[in-house]
Design an enzyme around this catalytic site. Structure first.
Site, PDB file in Angstrom:
ATOM      1  N   HIS A  83      44.990  78.587 -13.250  1.00 11.62           N
ATOM      2  CA  HIS A  83      43.268  79.102 -13.297  1.00 11.62           C
ATOM      3  C   HIS A  83      43.196  80.043 -14.559  1.00 11.62           C
ATOM      4  O   HIS A  83      42.529  79.899 -15.060  1.00 11.62           O
ATOM      5  CB  HIS A  83      43.144  79.273 -11.785  1.00 11.62           C
ATOM      6  N   GLU A  86      42.955  78.200 -17.765  1.00 13.18           N
ATOM      7  CA  GLU A  86      41.500  77.328 -17.876  1.00 13.18           C
ATOM      8  C   GLU A  86      40.832  78.051 -18.450  1.00 13.18           C
ATOM      9  O   GLU A  86      39.814  78.218 -19.445  1.00 13.18           O
ATOM     10  CB  GLU A  86      41.158  76.996 -16.477  1.00 13.18           C
TER      11      GLU A  86
END
Length: 473
Positions: A83, A86
């Site tokens: 994450h 990301e």
């Protein structure tokens, strides 16, 4: 960003990505036996899969790149790195300054975002057809030329830590869901928090991010999905021009620990002064379309529809209408995963009803279906609802792209997506009953109680039970 817990983060707010079951429910009965999205596919020389769904109703496209890597593929000790990366993918390359990616898309009338789940990470843009080449060029650029330094990484680490605090730590429902998953999966990394465990997030570094990027982000570990006003003859040269020239990488192999045999039910109780409305939920380990007993996935989708979908479902009619002991009740099931899935249920008690009494009533309903099964009438109604509700999928550019992208990212095929209506239509009462007996195994379950302290909540704000999974940028 998005993640799954279906909670508020990229992982927690299922955000823009719907479950295959949820989106695929979008096919009408007359499509059964015929094509659903009628996608066209090809593979570039470097191994990148390209999928196109033509939709010429408007001069716009949805452009998505899915990487076959998520939080379940992280190395122990660096939870949250999928994450975190990301977020960092928006921090620029030699040609695009940090933060400019989304600004450029917006200036050209589009919107973009990204999401992280346990099994995949995705990036998308919705844009006018004549701007597609621009976003393809930018997306291909950051696939191979991401530039990171402590100057941009460390401040962004503070951002994801604050994101965790606001979406998880300050949300008792999300906290409970996180703890329940950690208890449900005793060994498998699906029990890991997608956004990450705070103590590990605090030590994530630039080197960690770059190592993860180099290990997983390569064209041969990615899927390009485009839906909208374009033909394959037009898309193919663009894909080859921007993505096809990127060298294939030495992509790592996914190593997933097999979940051991479970011998006892677990229970998680979270008491918090911020809880305004108590609730109970339960997760059962369940098969996915990729796991052992995959043939039970479609029957379980039908079972979930019968038991907990809407005001005509068994749970709602019994617990909310007939017994008047709950204000809401339902089920959820997502069979689109690389490994195992989970079948969940939830119920919220009426004022004055104890959670123990509500749980007992839920157990009674589960026992009824496990012992007596479902009826032909319930089966027919559920199957028709699933097929009818899917009628709108073809009208949405993003529905096709998201459905196909998610399925392919976890290892399913285009044919499995296209044949979903046929699988639902062929489900029998016997298959649903067998699946129900199999999935409702207390030894493979976790029950969660969310409740205010004795004396009531501090702020009186109700918190809905967590029923999803995923994190969005």
């Amino acid at each position: 960003m998005t993640f799954p817990t279906r909670s508020p983060i990229s992982i927690f707010a299922r955000g823009p990505i719907g479950l295959l079951a949820a989106v695929l429910m979008i096919l009408s009965p007359h499509l059964a036996g015929a094509a659903v999205f009628s996608p066209q596919t090809m593979t570039l020389d470097n191994g990148m899969q390209v999928v196109l769904v033509e939709n010429h109703r408007a001069p716009v496209v949805t452009h998505m790149v899915w990487y076959k890597v998520g939080s379940a593929d992280e190395t122990e000790g660096v939870s949250g790195i999928a994450h975190f990366l990301e977020h960092l993918m928006f921090k620029g390359t030699k040609d695009i300054a940090p933060g400019d990616f989304s600004k450029i898309v917006a200036r050209n009338g589009g919107n973009d975002n990204a999401f992280t789940a346990w099994d995949y990470t995705g990036y998308f843009q919705n844009i006018a057809r004549d701007r597609l080449e621009m976003v393809m060029q930018m997306e291909a650029d950051r696939m191979q030329n991401l530039q990171l330094s402590d100057d941009v990484v460390l401040p962004e680490r503070d951002v994801i830590i604050e994101e965790r605090r606001s979406r998880i730590d300050n949300n008792p429902g999300a906290l409970l869901g996180e703890q329940m998953r950690a208890a449900l999966y005793m060994a498998h990394p699906y029990g890991r928090s997608i956004i990450g465990w705070l103590n590990e997030m605090e030590t994530l570094s630039t080197d960690d991010a770059l190592a993860f990027y180099r290990k997983w982000y390569a064209p041969n570990n990615a899927i390009l999905v485009v839906a909208g006003d374009i033909t394959m003859d037009q898309l193919k040269p663009l894909a080859e021009k921007y993505y096809g020239v990127i060298p294939a990488g030495d992509v790592a192999t996914r190593h997933r620990v097999k979940e051991p045999t479970q011998h006892a039910p677990r229970k998680v109780t979270l008491t918090d002064p911020r809880v305004g409305q108590a609730s109970m939920s339960r997760y059962y380990l369940a098969p996915s379309y990729n796991s052992e007993n995959a043939d039970q996935a479609a029957p379980l989708e039908v079972l979930s529809e019968i038991l907990g979908s809407g005001t005509t479902s068994r749970f709602f009619r019994s617990l909310v209408v007939d017994q008047s002991i709950a204000t809401s009740a339902g089920t959820f099931y997502d069979p689109v995963a690389v490994d195992l899935a989970s079948f969940g249920l939830y119920a919220v008690p009426r004022d004055g009803v104890e959670l123990a009494d509500l749980e007992k009533a839920v157990d009674t309903e589960i026992a009824k279906v496990a012992e007596n099964g479902v009826t032909e009438e319930e089966l027919a109604r559920a199957k028709q609802k699933l097929l009818d509700s899917a009628v709108f999928a073809r009208d949405s550019l993003s529905a096709a792209a998201r459905t196909l992208g998610e399925a392919l990212a976890v290892g399913l095929t285009v044919d499995q997506v296209e044949s979903w209506p046929d699988r639902i239509k062929s489900v029998t009462v016997e298959q649903v009953n067998e699946a129900a007996k199999s999935v409702f195994d207390d030894k493979r379950s976790v029950t969660g109680w969310l409740q205010p302290p004795e004396g009531g909540p501090v702020n009186g704000m109700p918190i809905a039970p967590v029923t999803g999974e995923q994190e969005v940028h």
